[in-house]
Motif scaffolding. Structure first.
Motif, PDB file in Angstrom:
ATOM      1  N   PRO A  79       0.775  -1.253   0.000  1.00  0.00           N
ATOM      2  CA  PRO A  79       0.000   0.000   0.000  1.00  0.00           C
ATOM      3  C   PRO A  79       0.804   1.299   0.000  1.00  0.00           C
ATOM      4  O   PRO A  79       0.741   2.036  -0.990  1.00  0.00           O
ATOM      5  CB  PRO A  79      -0.866  -0.144   1.246  1.00  0.00           C
ATOM      6  CG  PRO A  79      -1.139  -1.601   1.309  1.00  0.00           C
ATOM      7  CD  PRO A  79       0.127  -2.270   0.817  1.00  0.00           C
ATOM      8  N   GLN A  80       1.548   1.596   1.061  1.00  0.00           N
ATOM      9  CA  GLN A  80       2.203   2.911   1.072  1.00  0.00           C
ATOM     10  C   GLN A  80       3.283   3.057   0.021  1.00  0.00           C
ATOM     11  O   GLN A  80       3.282   4.041  -0.718  1.00  0.00           O
ATOM     12  CB  GLN A  80       2.742   3.195   2.470  1.00  0.00           C
ATOM     13  CG  GLN A  80       1.620   3.580   3.414  1.00  0.00           C
ATOM     14  CD  GLN A  80       2.037   4.652   4.381  1.00  0.00           C
ATOM     15  OE1 GLN A  80       3.212   4.754   4.738  1.00  0.00           O
ATOM     16  NE2 GLN A  80       1.085   5.449   4.814  1.00  0.00           N
ATOM     17  N   PRO A  81       4.205   2.067  -0.099  1.00  0.00           N
ATOM     18  CA  PRO A  81       5.211   2.188  -1.163  1.00  0.00           C
ATOM     19  C   PRO A  81       4.588   2.297  -2.552  1.00  0.00           C
ATOM     20  O   PRO A  81       5.109   3.015  -3.399  1.00  0.00           O
ATOM     21  CB  PRO A  81       6.015   0.887  -1.036  1.00  0.00           C
ATOM     22  CG  PRO A  81       5.811   0.438   0.349  1.00  0.00           C
ATOM     23  CD  PRO A  81       4.449   0.898   0.756  1.00  0.00           C
ATOM     24  N   ALA A  82       3.480   1.592  -2.776  1.00  0.00           N
ATOM     25  CA  ALA A  82       2.857   1.632  -4.108  1.00  0.00           C
ATOM     26  C   ALA A  82       2.479   3.062  -4.468  1.00  0.00           C
ATOM     27  O   ALA A  82       2.784   3.542  -5.567  1.00  0.00           O
ATOM     28  CB  ALA A  82       1.623   0.734  -4.137  1.00  0.00           C
ATOM     29  N   TYR A  83       1.835   3.761  -3.538  1.00  0.00           N
ATOM     30  CA  TYR A  83       1.419   5.127  -3.812  1.00  0.00           C
ATOM     31  C   TYR A  83       2.634   6.038  -3.966  1.00  0.00           C
ATOM     32  O   TYR A  83       2.682   6.894  -4.858  1.00  0.00           O
ATOM     33  CB  TYR A  83       0.509   5.635  -2.696  1.00  0.00           C
ATOM     34  CG  TYR A  83      -0.031   7.011  -2.978  1.00  0.00           C
ATOM     35  CD1 TYR A  83      -1.003   7.206  -3.945  1.00  0.00           C
ATOM     36  CD2 TYR A  83       0.455   8.123  -2.296  1.00  0.00           C
ATOM     37  CE1 TYR A  83      -1.485   8.458  -4.224  1.00  0.00           C
ATOM     38  CE2 TYR A  83      -0.027   9.385  -2.573  1.00  0.00           C
ATOM     39  CZ  TYR A  83      -1.003   9.549  -3.535  1.00  0.00           C
ATOM     40  OH  TYR A  83      -1.483  10.809  -3.819  1.00  0.00           O
ATOM     41  N   GLN A  84       3.625   5.802  -3.093  1.00  0.00           N
ATOM     42  CA  GLN A  84       4.866   6.584  -3.161  1.00  0.00           C
ATOM     43  C   GLN A  84       5.532   6.402  -4.528  1.00  0.00           C
ATOM     44  O   GLN A  84       6.034   7.357  -5.120  1.00  0.00           O
ATOM     45  CB  GLN A  84       5.776   6.060  -2.069  1.00  0.00           C
ATOM     46  CG  GLN A  84       6.833   6.994  -1.578  1.00  0.00           C
ATOM     47  CD  GLN A  84       7.640   6.286  -0.497  1.00  0.00           C
ATOM     48  OE1 GLN A  84       7.084   5.648   0.401  1.00  0.00           O
ATOM     49  NE2 GLN A  84       8.939   6.360  -0.612  1.00  0.00           N
ATOM     50  N   ASP A  85       5.519   5.154  -5.032  1.00  0.00           N
ATOM     51  CA  ASP A  85       6.131   4.878  -6.329  1.00  0.00           C
ATOM     52  C   ASP A  85       5.379   5.586  -7.459  1.00  0.00           C
ATOM     53  O   ASP A  85       5.987   5.993  -8.457  1.00  0.00           O
ATOM     54  CB  ASP A  85       6.154   3.374  -6.593  1.00  0.00           C
ATOM     55  CG  ASP A  85       7.137   2.659  -5.677  1.00  0.00           C
ATOM     56  OD1 ASP A  85       8.005   3.356  -5.115  1.00  0.00           O
ATOM     57  OD2 ASP A  85       7.025   1.435  -5.522  1.00  0.00           O
TER      58      ASP A  85
END
Lengths: 428, 153
Positions: A79-85
């Motif tokens: 979740p968080q890394p995906a959005y950050q990416d």
């Protein structure tokens, strides 16, 4: 001794393209090109008959595979890394935003082109014997395309993604008996969370593309085996058409008369077998007019490829793929909308979830699969198919109207709001 | 090989093959079904009774519940998940109704469907007092809309 020519001939292993034999060998000695026949009927190349929609859909898929693999280098399905990416792709990675735009717009384009391709095949009666089963494969490919688009929708992990998938998977859970279980299997849990993200990712980058590639190969192969590219047989000269439009059971006594080989034939008779054929032969007749695939077919396909890629690139230069704030399960945006191609469904679902989310889509898929078997009219001439064309046109229009209403005419709380009335949208 | 033994061996072989494929498919399905759900617990403490004001219900975003507190009747916990397609409903003080942003379902303050496609009323959950004096909501224990927990101040 000419070493350069020797090297080239060791690669191409064919006669020069100035000869007919060379043109044939270019196709059938090449692993990539030999899905084509050596020679094609010129009417099958007419833009106004097929609009090259099948080719364009396939080329869009190639764009999606290429850009998709590129995006995978910078994407972590959590979740968080995906959005950050996503933010990184947009603002940090060189060309990242452009590639993401291409991927997003090509995906929308593919959904549209698959649908238009289906319409074209219907209106030209190209699903009729002996192509019935290829139509069925086409319907499965349409569903796979929607599945790929839907699984890809969650990956950016923004508000748009989260709520579209929440609503979309809840629609599925209305299916009797298995609904809730299928949703649990798809999400790996009871809500859209990290388990759902990794499942959607695996489906999106491995399972569904593999299935799509496998079935596309069958789809193309069947075109060859079922008589080549579709063409407007009803426009051929009457004498010729009378021979060609013969559809239905073959004559009781199969003729096995020997036919003298045409001068440009590059293959020989392998074996004479006895028995009654189920299908009439679908190879070009000896006296039919054909042209070499090289250059006539390849040139047109090349143009379609270039136009497709350039269009996707141009759109991606000017319009950015949407990215909202990060997914927040506590905050439902108002209105929360599914991806546009499901907005027709959502419109129906807003009246009744069981009716719109389960019964109607199930009946639509069944009806689409059944079309070639229910339509017993052998003629492909539009004038002979008025009823079929009317019914299908109504289906297409209802689809489009529902999607337009869902996209442009639904505001907060799914109330009816015309697009020219400005409403400040936002999370409640 | 005799015809009879060929047929019986063949049937046995084909039957075993089908059984094997069936078991494998079932195993794949079971593999894909999570054995453990690493999800937030369904039963959780929400804090001290004194934390909750009288009047409009308190929305707990992470748990997706509304906590009602009434001077005469006591505490109640309502689900904030719309029964139609799982969007989060919002309580409006102006009309004392829950409104769903997705498809316009409207629920009365007791959870009954007043308008829209929602097929069922909002769910109410059991709310209890723990030994350390905190309120606990258990989402696995649905209760009737009239359920209330009275806490002596």
């Amino acid at each position: 001794m000419n070493p350069i020519r020797d090297l080239w001939q060791s690669i191409s292993r064919r006669d020069p393209l100035s000869t007919d034999k060379g043109k044939s060998e270019l196709v059938f000695l090449n692993v990539w090109l030999h899905i084509h026949p050596n020679k094609v009927r010129p009417e099958g190349l007419k833009v106004k008959h097929t609009w090259y929609l099948g080719f364009i859909t396939f080329f869009l898929f190639l764009v999606l595979v290429t850009t998709g693999i590129a995006l995978m280098f910078y994407y972590r399905p959590y979740p968080q890394p995906a959005y950050q990416d996503m933010k990184d792709l947009q603002f940090v990675v060189f060309m990242g935003g452009f590639l993401r735009n291409m991927h997003r717009w090509a995906a929308h384009g593919m959904v549209i082109c698959v649908f238009l391709h289906m319409c074209r095949v219907f209106y030209t009666g190209s699903y009729k014997r002996p192509r019935q089963f290829n139509w069925v494969i086409g319907v499965v490919l349409l569903l796979l395309t929607l599945g790929l688009s839907f699984t890809g929708y969650l990956l950016p992990w923004d508000q748009l993604a989260f709520w579209a998938i929440t609503v979309g998977t809840n629609i599925g859970s209305y299916a009797p008996l298995v609904g809730a279980r299928v949703r649990e299997l798809l999400l790996g849990g009871h809500m859209v969370g990290e388990e759902a993200l990794i499942r959607f990712y695996v489906l999106h980058v491995a399972v569904l593309p593999s299935l799509l590639v496998l079935l596309t190969m069958v789809h193309f192969w069947r075109i060859r085996k079922d008589g080549g590219l579709s063409r407007p047989v009803w426009k051929l000269k009457p004498q010729k058409a009378a021979n060609l439009v013969h559809i239905g059971e073959p004559e009781p006594e199969p003729a096995l008369a020997a036919v003298a080989a045409a001068p440009d034939k590059t293959y020989g008779l392998m074996e004479v077998v006895t028995g009654r054929p189920i299908f009439e032969t679908v190879a070009p007749e000896e006296d039919e007019e054909t042209v070499f695939s090289y250059p006539y077919a390849f040139f047109r396909e090349g143009i379609a490829l270039v136009v497709t890629v350039v269009t996707v690139m141009a759109v991606s230069l000017f319009w950015n793929a949407p990215l909202e704030e990060m997914a927040n399960p506590a905050k439902t945006p108002n209105p929360a909308k599914a991806p546009w191609y499901f907005l027709g469904l959502q419109e129906l679902v807003s009246h009744s979830a069981l009716f719109g989310g389960v019964i109607v889509p199930a009946l639509v898929v069944l009806a689409l699969v059944g079309i070639p078997y229910l339509d017993s009219n052998p003629s492909r001439r539009p004038a002979d198919r008025k009823w079929a064309i009317w019914i299908f046109t109504v289906f297409v229009i209802v689809n489009i109207v529902l999607i337009i209403v869902g996209t442009f005419f639904r505001g907060p709380g799914w109330s009816f709001v015309p697009p020219w009335v400005h409403v400040t949208a936002g999370a409640e | 090989m005799k015809r009879r033994s060929f047929l019986s061996w063949g049937a046995a072989g084909f039957g075993s093959l089908c059984a094997g494929v069936g078991v494998s498919l079932a195993a794949v399905l079971r593999f894909l079904t999570p054995s453990v759900f690493y999800e937030p617990p369904q039963s959780f403490k929400i804090g001290d009774p004194a934390d909750f004001p009288y009047g409009p219900p308190t929305f707990l975003a992470d748990e997706k519940i509304y906590i009602f507190r009434d001077r005469e009747k006591g505490f109640a916990a309502a689900s904030a998940v719309c029964t139609h397609l799982g969007c989060t409903v919002k309580f409006f003080q102006t009309d004392h109704h829950f409104h769903c942003p997705c498809h316009g379902s409207i629920y009365a303050s007791d959870g009954k469907v007043l308008h829209g496609p929602a097929p069922k009323p909002l769910q109410w959950f059991e709310i209890t007092l723990t030994r350390d004096g905190q309120l606990r909501v258990n989402k696995d224990r649905p209760v009737a809309a009239g359920y209330r927990l009275m806490v002596k101040a």
